[in-house]
Design an enzyme around this catalytic site. Sequence first.
Site, PDB file in Angstrom:
ATOM      1  N   LYS A  61     -17.934  -5.769   8.787  1.00  0.00           N
ATOM      2  CA  LYS A  61     -16.741  -6.586   8.545  1.00  0.00           C
ATOM      3  C   LYS A  61     -15.879  -6.626   9.803  1.00  0.00           C
ATOM      4  O   LYS A  61     -15.556  -5.570  10.361  1.00  0.00           O
ATOM      5  CB  LYS A  61     -15.950  -5.950   7.374  1.00  0.00           C
ATOM      6  N   HIS A 111       0.844  -1.207   0.000  1.00  0.00           N
ATOM      7  CA  HIS A 111       0.000   0.000   0.000  1.00  0.00           C
ATOM      8  C   HIS A 111       0.879   1.257   0.000  1.00  0.00           C
ATOM      9  O   HIS A 111       0.624   2.210  -0.738  1.00  0.00           O
ATOM     10  CB  HIS A 111      -0.859   0.061   1.268  1.00  0.00           C
ATOM     11  N   SER A 136      -3.182  -7.770   3.300  1.00  0.00           N
ATOM     12  CA  SER A 136      -3.366  -7.557   4.742  1.00  0.00           C
ATOM     13  C   SER A 136      -3.729  -8.862   5.433  1.00  0.00           C
ATOM     14  O   SER A 136      -3.302  -9.115   6.559  1.00  0.00           O
ATOM     15  CB  SER A 136      -4.459  -6.519   4.986  1.00  0.00           C
TER      16      SER A 136
END
Length: 169
Positions: free
Chosen positions: A43, A19, A130
């Site tokens: 989530k 990222h 991630s």
Amino acid sequence: MSERIAVYPGSFDPIHNGHLDLIERCRPMYDRLVVAVLRNEAKRALFSVDERLEIIRELVADGGGCEVLSFSGLLVDFMDEVGARIVVRGLRAVTDFEYELQMALMNRRLNPRVETVFMAPKEEYNYLSSSLVKEVFSLGGDLTGLVPDPVLARLRRHLEPRAGHDRRR
Ligand code: PNS
């Protein structure tokens, strides 16, 4: 000429070097880059949105055309709020393509002024995600060179490695 404003949206749970590489790559391309962390109560995340914002702000100097915000609801609505027309997304392997194309087309359908720009990360981060970061860390794997120090420190706080499996020496 109007300002070129881009939004780099994501979950960033947590942010990793792939990222960060993308942020550094696209910063010079726009007058303003908004790194946008999705607030999604549905989530389950490891890091709270506030913690994610804090980490990213620590790593990506605010100012100099870059800011870090959170958003909820539709991305295209948030884009209107910040006056942006460009969504930046990283494209790793072909497996990303279908999902990314679907999102790009839906976003354009929702707001025809919105365009998505796909960027390739540095090759060494092409497999990084991630979820893998969390999994590898929790199983005691070495993440050197894949996540920045502030993320490692917080991973240590959140996830205890399984006893006997810690190879990060
Ligand atoms: O890092 P991620 O989890 O792949 O990012 C996905 C994200 C945040 C870009 C996407 O889920 C999103 O934009 N969510 C906001 C809700 C929305 O606009 N949904 C319709 C998009 S087609």
